[in-house]
Motif scaffolding. Structure first.
Motif, PDB file in Angstrom:
ATOM      1  N   PRO A 108     -46.536 -23.619 -13.661  1.00 10.13           N
ATOM      2  CA  PRO A 108     -46.147 -22.465 -14.486  1.00 10.13           C
ATOM      3  C   PRO A 108     -44.702 -22.019 -14.276  1.00 10.13           C
ATOM      4  CG  PRO A 108     -48.321 -22.099 -13.522  1.00 10.13           C
ATOM      5  CD  PRO A 108     -47.754 -23.314 -12.853  1.00 10.13           C
ATOM      6  N   GLN A 109     -44.118 -22.375 -13.112  1.00 10.96           N
ATOM      7  CA  GLN A 109     -42.713 -22.025 -12.828  1.00 10.96           C
ATOM      8  C   GLN A 109     -41.743 -23.081 -13.356  1.00 10.96           C
ATOM      9  OE1 GLN A 109     -45.158 -21.366 -10.699  1.00 10.96           O
ATOM     10  NE2 GLN A 109     -44.844 -19.345  -9.844  1.00 10.96           N
ATOM     11  N   GLY A 110     -42.224 -24.015 -14.137  1.00 10.61           N
ATOM     12  CA  GLY A 110     -41.361 -25.037 -14.713  1.00 10.61           C
ATOM     13  C   GLY A 110     -41.363 -26.343 -13.956  1.00 10.61           C
ATOM     14  N   ASN A 111     -42.209 -26.465 -12.943  1.00 11.74           N
ATOM     15  CA  ASN A 111     -42.258 -27.711 -12.173  1.00 11.74           C
ATOM     16  C   ASN A 111     -42.879 -28.834 -12.992  1.00 11.74           C
ATOM     17  OD1 ASN A 111     -42.201 -29.459  -9.846  1.00 11.74           O
ATOM     18  ND2 ASN A 111     -44.413 -29.127  -9.681  1.00 11.74           N
ATOM     19  N   ILE A 112     -42.231 -30.017 -12.955  1.00  8.38           N
ATOM     20  CA  ILE A 112     -42.746 -31.162 -13.703  1.00  8.38           C
ATOM     21  C   ILE A 112     -43.416 -32.191 -12.802  1.00  8.38           C
ATOM     22  CG2 ILE A 112     -41.071 -30.919 -15.566  1.00  8.38           C
ATOM     23  CD1 ILE A 112     -39.544 -33.310 -14.308  1.00  8.38           C
ATOM     24  N   GLY A 113     -43.313 -32.017 -11.468  1.00  7.97           N
ATOM     25  CA  GLY A 113     -43.934 -33.002 -10.585  1.00  7.97           C
ATOM     26  C   GLY A 113     -43.369 -32.964  -9.188  1.00  7.97           C
ATOM     27  N   VAL A 114     -43.185 -34.150  -8.594  1.00  9.77           N
ATOM     28  CA  VAL A 114     -42.716 -34.270  -7.215  1.00  9.77           C
ATOM     29  C   VAL A 114     -41.558 -35.249  -7.135  1.00  9.77           C
ATOM     30  CG1 VAL A 114     -43.316 -35.147  -4.911  1.00  9.77           C
ATOM     31  CG2 VAL A 114     -44.893 -33.639  -6.111  1.00  9.77           C
ATOM     32  N   ALA A 115     -40.545 -34.888  -6.343  1.00  9.73           N
ATOM     33  CA  ALA A 115     -39.421 -35.782  -6.034  1.00  9.73           C
ATOM     34  C   ALA A 115     -39.464 -36.117  -4.551  1.00  9.73           C
ATOM     35  CB  ALA A 115     -38.088 -35.126  -6.378  1.00  9.73           C
ATOM     36  N   PHE A 116     -39.405 -37.398  -4.246  1.00 11.70           N
ATOM     37  CA  PHE A 116     -39.346 -37.873  -2.862  1.00 11.70           C
ATOM     38  C   PHE A 116     -37.874 -38.047  -2.523  1.00 11.70           C
ATOM     39  CE2 PHE A 116     -43.222 -39.266  -4.936  1.00 11.70           C
ATOM     40  CZ  PHE A 116     -44.198 -38.783  -4.063  1.00 11.70           C
ATOM     41  N   THR A 117     -37.369 -37.290  -1.551  1.00 12.27           N
ATOM     42  CA  THR A 117     -35.923 -37.168  -1.362  1.00 12.27           C
ATOM     43  C   THR A 117     -35.606 -36.686   0.049  1.00 12.27           C
ATOM     44  OG1 THR A 117     -33.943 -36.042  -2.271  1.00 12.27           O
ATOM     45  CG2 THR A 117     -36.017 -34.836  -2.384  1.00 12.27           C
ATOM     46  N   TYR A 118     -34.365 -36.223   0.252  1.00 14.46           N
ATOM     47  CA  TYR A 118     -33.833 -35.643   1.490  1.00 14.46           C
ATOM     48  C   TYR A 118     -33.573 -36.677   2.585  1.00 14.46           C
ATOM     49  CZ  TYR A 118     -35.208 -31.220  -0.682  1.00 14.46           C
ATOM     50  OH  TYR A 118     -35.367 -30.174  -1.548  1.00 14.46           O
ATOM     51  N   ASN A 119     -34.609 -37.290   3.161  1.00 15.69           N
ATOM     52  CA  ASN A 119     -34.355 -38.436   4.040  1.00 15.69           C
ATOM     53  C   ASN A 119     -34.490 -39.684   3.178  1.00 15.69           C
ATOM     54  OD1 ASN A 119     -37.293 -38.346   3.846  1.00 15.69           O
ATOM     55  ND2 ASN A 119     -37.294 -39.838   5.521  1.00 15.69           N
ATOM     56  N   GLU A 120     -34.734 -40.858   3.759  1.00 20.28           N
ATOM     57  CA  GLU A 120     -34.928 -42.063   2.938  1.00 20.28           C
ATOM     58  C   GLU A 120     -36.423 -42.263   2.674  1.00 20.28           C
ATOM     59  OE1 GLU A 120     -35.268 -44.776   0.588  1.00 20.28           O
ATOM     60  OE2 GLU A 120     -33.233 -44.061   0.982  1.00 20.28           O
ATOM     61  N   PRO A 121     -36.888 -41.993   1.457  1.00 21.77           N
ATOM     62  CA  PRO A 121     -38.326 -42.056   1.164  1.00 21.77           C
ATOM     63  C   PRO A 121     -38.941 -43.441   1.307  1.00 21.77           C
ATOM     64  CG  PRO A 121     -37.131 -40.878  -0.569  1.00 21.77           C
ATOM     65  CD  PRO A 121     -36.109 -41.540   0.297  1.00 21.77           C
ATOM     66  N   LEU A 122     -38.169 -44.488   1.058  1.00 20.12           N
ATOM     67  CA  LEU A 122     -38.760 -45.820   0.994  1.00 20.12           C
ATOM     68  C   LEU A 122     -39.174 -46.386   2.347  1.00 20.12           C
ATOM     69  CD1 LEU A 122     -36.620 -47.464  -1.812  1.00 20.12           C
ATOM     70  CD2 LEU A 122     -38.939 -46.561  -1.949  1.00 20.12           C
ATOM     71  N   ILE A 123     -38.702 -45.790   3.439  1.00 21.68           N
ATOM     72  CA  ILE A 123     -39.179 -46.279   4.735  1.00 21.68           C
ATOM     73  C   ILE A 123     -40.615 -45.810   4.994  1.00 21.68           C
ATOM     74  CG2 ILE A 123     -36.887 -46.490   5.739  1.00 21.68           C
ATOM     75  CD1 ILE A 123     -37.339 -43.823   7.142  1.00 21.68           C
ATOM     76  N   GLY A 124     -41.082 -44.904   4.149  1.00 13.99           N
ATOM     77  CA  GLY A 124     -42.483 -44.497   4.153  1.00 13.99           C
ATOM     78  C   GLY A 124     -43.059 -44.661   2.759  1.00 13.99           C
ATOM     79  N   TYR A 125     -42.790 -45.808   2.154  1.00 13.82           N
ATOM     80  CA  TYR A 125     -43.140 -46.022   0.742  1.00 13.82           C
ATOM     81  C   TYR A 125     -44.639 -45.900   0.488  1.00 13.82           C
ATOM     82  CZ  TYR A 125     -44.930 -50.715   1.695  1.00 13.82           C
ATOM     83  OH  TYR A 125     -45.666 -51.772   2.153  1.00 13.82           O
ATOM     84  N   GLU A 126     -45.464 -46.150   1.491  1.00 12.12           N
ATOM     85  CA  GLU A 126     -46.910 -46.047   1.295  1.00 12.12           C
ATOM     86  C   GLU A 126     -47.326 -44.631   0.884  1.00 12.12           C
ATOM     87  OE1 GLU A 126     -46.277 -49.175   4.616  1.00 12.12           O
ATOM     88  OE2 GLU A 126     -45.394 -47.257   4.009  1.00 12.12           O
ATOM     89  N   TYR A 127     -46.695 -43.640   1.509  1.00 16.02           N
ATOM     90  CA  TYR A 127     -46.977 -42.246   1.160  1.00 16.02           C
ATOM     91  C   TYR A 127     -46.485 -41.935  -0.253  1.00 16.02           C
ATOM     92  CZ  TYR A 127     -47.111 -37.129   1.530  1.00 16.02           C
ATOM     93  OH  TYR A 127     -47.352 -35.787   1.323  1.00 16.02           O
TER      94      TYR A 127
END
Length: 279
Positions: A108-127
């Motif tokens: 309701p606040q305009g969120n469209i989903g989730v962004a994986f970011t800040y550190n390197e997401p792909l080293i935990g790609y399973e999550y």
């Protein structure tokens, strides 16, 4: 002991130890993501902050990060979580189901989903994959912000579940990638090339004086981006040219604003969508 095949480091990890990323661990002769679901950072960000300017502009996205990174950029702005000792970082476990519920709660606040970011997401790609599936089941979008130093295998597995990416193309010479960043330019380019055919793609180049600030390098970067996805990159892939500020171990003076604007003009000769950042 086991060999990790997620990125260019190809760490040979002893039992109970972690690889160079500080997040993938050898357990029972298998490499597993020790940082699975361990969240250090979460915020509701404007989508343009990722940065994504051509993907649902004006919207927001729940942005999450864990810990660890497979590069060693001396100017890292998130070095506390990228290179910090995991046991000393404030973090908590957040199951994929919980993160999906949070994303829906903020719709309701305009969120469209989730962004994986800040550190390197792909080293935990399973999550990333596990959570992205649930986000899609909820009818929402997924975003990946990454340095792109991951194998084609990981790219194929992740990109199937991602709607939009912003990938760093930090420079266009092997010397810069290997000696300064301890990464692989070829791996990043392969990742971008493959992912650009499967989801919305935007690219970011952080311009650092004396390293990657020449007209020639920007011409090569923009020419290569223009050729992505069978030549559709010139129209469909945005390039974000970002201004460097002194951070972490690098104390060079900040990039001159006029240099950023000039390089944007250079890139604009090949690309339709060029944006300046940190100016």
């Amino acid at each position: 002991m086991a060999v990790c095949d997620v990125c260019h480091n190809k760490c040979d990890i002893s039992e109970g130890k972690t690889g160079a990323c500080l997040a993938r661990k050898c357990e029972d002769d298998k490499v597993v993501p020790e940082n699975y679901g361990m969240i250090t950072s979460i915020a509701l960000d404007p989508i343009e902050k990722k940065p994504l300017n051509l993907f649902h502009p004006g919207s927001y996205v729940v942005s999450v990060g864990s810990y660890g990174c497979n590069l060693r950029c001396p100017f890292c702005q998130n070095h506390e979580i990228s290179y910090g000792v995991p046991k000393q970082l404030p973090c908590r476990y957040m199951a994929p189901e919980e993160l999906a519920d949070i994303a829906k709660e903020y719709e309701p606040q305009g969120n469209i989903g989730v962004a994986f970011t800040y550190n390197e997401p792909l080293i935990g790609y399973e999550y990333v994959v596990d959570t992205a599936k649930l986000i899609h089941e909820a009818g929402m979008k997924t975003v990946l912000v990454s340095n792109g130093n991951a194998s084609v295998r990981v790219c194929e597995e992740v990109s199937e579940h991602i709607d939009a990416m912003n990938i760093d193309l930090k420079g266009f010479t092997d010397e810069y990638y290997e000696k300064v960043l301890r990464g692989s330019r070829k791996m990043v380019m392969d990742f971008i090339s493959h992912a650009a055919t499967r989801c919305h793609m935007e690219v970011t180049t952080l311009v650092i004086p004396g390293f990657n600030d020449s007209d020639e390098e920007m011409e090569r970067i923009s020419d290569w981006i223009a050729g992505l996805d069978g030549g559709r990159g010139a129209e469909n892939v945005a390039l974000h040219i970002s201004r460097y500020f002194p951070r972490f171990h690098m104390d060079k003076p900040a990039t001159d604003v006029e240099v950023i604007y000039h390089l944007a003009e250079v890139a604009g000769k090949k690309l339709k969508h060029v944006y300046t950042g940190n100016c």
